[in-house]
Design an enzyme around this catalytic site. Structure first.
Site, mmCIF file in Angstrom:
data_model
loop_
_atom_site.group_PDB
_atom_site.id
_atom_site.type_symbol
_atom_site.label_atom_id
_atom_site.label_comp_id
_atom_site.label_asym_id
_atom_site.label_seq_id
_atom_site.Cartn_x
_atom_site.Cartn_y
_atom_site.Cartn_z
ATOM 1 N N TYR A 62 0.725 -1.163 -0.014
ATOM 2 C CA TYR A 62 -0.034 0.078 0.025
ATOM 3 C C TYR A 62 0.959 1.257 0.104
ATOM 4 C CZ TYR A 62 -3.747 -3.067 1.275
ATOM 5 O OH TYR A 62 -4.637 -4.222 1.330
ATOM 6 N N PRO A 211 -15.688 -4.324 2.341
ATOM 7 C CA PRO A 211 -16.886 -4.418 3.149
ATOM 8 C C PRO A 211 -18.187 -3.370 2.779
ATOM 9 C CG PRO A 211 -15.231 -3.370 4.493
ATOM 10 C CD PRO A 211 -14.482 -3.817 3.125
ATOM 11 N N THR A 216 -19.892 1.652 -2.753
ATOM 12 C CA THR A 216 -21.008 1.627 -3.409
ATOM 13 C C THR A 216 -22.226 1.355 -2.284
ATOM 14 O OG1 THR A 216 -19.756 0.760 -5.131
ATOM 15 C CG2 THR A 216 -22.233 0.392 -5.259
HETATM 16 N N1 LIG Z 1 -6.458 -8.475 0.743
HETATM 17 C C1 LIG Z 1 -6.677 -7.756 -0.265
HETATM 18 O O1 LIG Z 1 -6.470 -8.386 -1.418
HETATM 19 C C2 LIG Z 1 -7.463 -6.485 -0.295
HETATM 20 C C3 LIG Z 1 -7.795 -5.864 -1.225
HETATM 21 C C4 LIG Z 1 -8.350 -4.738 -1.054
HETATM 22 C C5 LIG Z 1 -8.471 -4.178 0.132
HETATM 23 N N2 LIG Z 1 -7.934 -4.880 1.241
HETATM 24 C C6 LIG Z 1 -8.199 -4.155 2.426
HETATM 25 O O2 LIG Z 1 -9.384 -4.002 3.097
HETATM 26 C C7 LIG Z 1 -9.715 -2.688 3.175
HETATM 27 C C8 LIG Z 1 -11.087 -2.301 2.539
HETATM 28 O O3 LIG Z 1 -11.085 -2.282 1.423
HETATM 29 P P1 LIG Z 1 -11.545 -1.239 0.597
HETATM 30 O O4 LIG Z 1 -10.879 0.066 1.238
HETATM 31 O O5 LIG Z 1 -11.172 -1.515 -0.777
HETATM 32 O O6 LIG Z 1 -13.100 -1.000 0.436
HETATM 33 P P2 LIG Z 1 -14.223 -0.596 1.349
HETATM 34 O O7 LIG Z 1 -13.766 -0.372 2.619
HETATM 35 O O8 LIG Z 1 -15.391 -1.295 0.907
HETATM 36 O O9 LIG Z 1 -14.431 0.961 0.970
HETATM 37 C C9 LIG Z 1 -13.512 1.918 0.920
HETATM 38 C C10 LIG Z 1 -13.902 3.245 -0.078
HETATM 39 O O10 LIG Z 1 -15.303 3.556 0.320
HETATM 40 C C11 LIG Z 1 -15.206 5.031 0.823
HETATM 41 N N3 LIG Z 1 -15.733 4.898 1.879
HETATM 42 C C12 LIG Z 1 -15.592 4.351 3.088
HETATM 43 N N4 LIG Z 1 -16.672 4.725 4.304
HETATM 44 C C13 LIG Z 1 -17.362 5.508 3.876
HETATM 45 C C14 LIG Z 1 -18.526 6.058 4.031
HETATM 46 N N5 LIG Z 1 -18.955 6.124 5.378
HETATM 47 N N6 LIG Z 1 -19.369 6.953 3.187
HETATM 48 C C15 LIG Z 1 -18.930 7.145 1.851
HETATM 49 N N7 LIG Z 1 -17.906 6.514 1.413
HETATM 50 C C16 LIG Z 1 -16.980 5.697 2.131
HETATM 51 C C17 LIG Z 1 -13.708 5.224 0.872
HETATM 52 O O11 LIG Z 1 -13.571 6.618 0.286
HETATM 53 P P3 LIG Z 1 -13.064 7.832 1.472
HETATM 54 O O12 LIG Z 1 -11.594 7.699 1.649
HETATM 55 O O13 LIG Z 1 -13.409 9.194 0.808
HETATM 56 O O14 LIG Z 1 -13.904 7.606 2.747
HETATM 57 C C18 LIG Z 1 -13.027 4.153 -0.037
HETATM 58 O O15 LIG Z 1 -13.000 4.902 -1.232
HETATM 59 C C19 LIG Z 1 -8.554 -1.900 2.693
HETATM 60 O O16 LIG Z 1 -8.450 -0.784 3.096
HETATM 61 C C20 LIG Z 1 -7.307 -3.014 2.832
HETATM 62 O O17 LIG Z 1 -6.927 -2.628 4.450
HETATM 63 C C21 LIG Z 1 -7.547 -6.050 1.177
#
Ligand SMILES: NC(=O)c1ccc[n+]([C@@H]2O[C@H](COP(=O)([O-])OP(=O)(O)OC[C@H]3O[C@@H](n4cnc5c(N)ncnc54)[C@H](OP(=O)(O)O)[C@@H]3O)[C@@H](O)[C@H]2O)c1
Length: 286
Positions: A62, A211, A216
């Site tokens: 990251y 999550p 979305t």
């Molecule tokens: N193992 C793997 O291959 C893998 C792959 C991807 C991710 N991950 C891990 O999983 C974590 C979570 O996944 P993710 O970050 O891809 O997806 P996520 O948690 O589903 O969504 C994050 C995105 O949603 C927005 N968001 C978050 N909370 C929000 C809210 N309350 N209202 C509106 N928008 C919101 C964020 O934008 P803002 O920054 O503007 O809030 C960000 O762009 C990552 O941080 C990482 O640690 C692991």
């Protein structure tokens, strides 16, 4: 406000609150380079701990390195991270924004964990996860090297990411005690359902990434609005997180965000209680 009501799970050698924080979004576009607002990234990390978050997920890739460096800057107390488990990953190289070629050769995996130890400023990684099994390298070779991290005390526990049940069974057969599995999973993407059920049976922590489906599910106007109507002041993103927490006791959601406002909103999901009917309605809605 606290994530205490999300429940607890033993992971990374500590008992942690199940609602955690994913530290991938405190980097630049394409998860490349520094974040737009460095100080806000530091505030997000510190605020997460104030809100009771005790499980933080990151990876060497990251940034690369940016997320681990920021965690050390914001949260290291001179000896370590106290009650907080910092889980990291290795096994992906970075060639530019959104480009992540896997590399599972044992000597590279060893470099990954050794450099994460240095960046995070600890003698042992709480939970080290293989970011991807590299199809170019026999998976048993990768599992064997990771087992040596445990034997040598470089990691307290280890986990896998984006795997299926067969991969986990193969790792276990190779003598690797798999403490966690991290796959994409949320209300609208249930492809990992069989793996989740397997983890629930086995007591393996299941860490669903995306999550809130990368934002979305947090947007209004979707199928979750009907249930949201029963909970004035509750957002659809909070419902998506509450649904995950309810789905299985081994689930550890790690919503990612770069803003304190969104962090606080996500953490408040720990206090959303779904009735059986609402849980079923959400399950059926997506
Ligand atoms: N193992 C793997 O291959 C893998 C792959 C991807 C991710 N991950 C891990 O999983 C974590 C979570 O996944 P993710 O970050 O891809 O997806 P996520 O948690 O589903 O969504 C994050 C995105 O949603 C927005 N968001 C978050 N909370 C929000 C809210 N309350 N209202 C509106 N928008 C919101 C964020 O934008 P803002 O920054 O503007 O809030 C960000 O762009 C990552 O941080 C990482 O640690 C692991």
């Amino acid at each position: 406000m606290s994530v205490a009501n999300s429940g607890t799970i033993d992971l990374g050698g500590k008992t942690v609150h199940r609602l955690g924080y994913g530290a991938m979004r405190i980097t630049g576009p394409g998860i490349w380079g520094p974040p737009k607002d460095h100080d806000e990234a530091v505030r997000v990390l510190r605020r997460s701990v104030e809100l009771g978050v005790t499980f933080i997920d990151t990876a060497d890739s990251y940034g690369p390195f940016v997320s681990e460096d920021l965690i050390k800057e914001a949260l290291h107390d001179g000896t370590g991270y106290g009650d907080v488990v910092v889980a990291t990953k290795g096994g992906l190289t970075r060639h530019g924004p959104d480009v992540w070629p896997p590399l599972g050769r044992p000597e590279y995996l060893r470099q990954c964990i050794l450099m994460s130890l240095r960046r995070l400023g600890v003698e042992r990684i709480d939970l080290w996860q293989l970011h991807r099994i590299d199809a170019k390298v026999p998976r048993e070779e990768q599992f064997g090297e990771i087992k040596s991290f445990l034997d040598e005390g470089l990691a307290k526990q280890v986990g896998l990411s984006e795997v299926d049940v067969d991969d986990v069974k193969a790792a276990q057969a190779a003598g690797l005690p798999v403490a966690s599995v991290q796959n994409r999973y949320n209300l609208g993407d249930r492809r990992a359902e069989e793996l989740l059920d397997f983890c629930t049976e086995q007591g393996i922590a299941f860490i669903p990434w995306a999550p809130v489906d990368a934002g979305t599910l947090a947007r209004p106007g979707g199928p979750l609005d009907a249930v949201a109507g029963n909970h004035p002041g509750t957002t659809t993103g909070q419902l998506a997180l509450a649904w995950l927490l309810r789905r299985s006791p081994v689930i550890v959601p790690i919503p990612g965000t770069s803003s304190v406002g969104h962090l606080e909103e996500n953490c408040a999901a720990a206090d959303v209680e779904l009735t059986d009917e609402e849980f079923q309605a959400l399950t059926d809605a997506a």
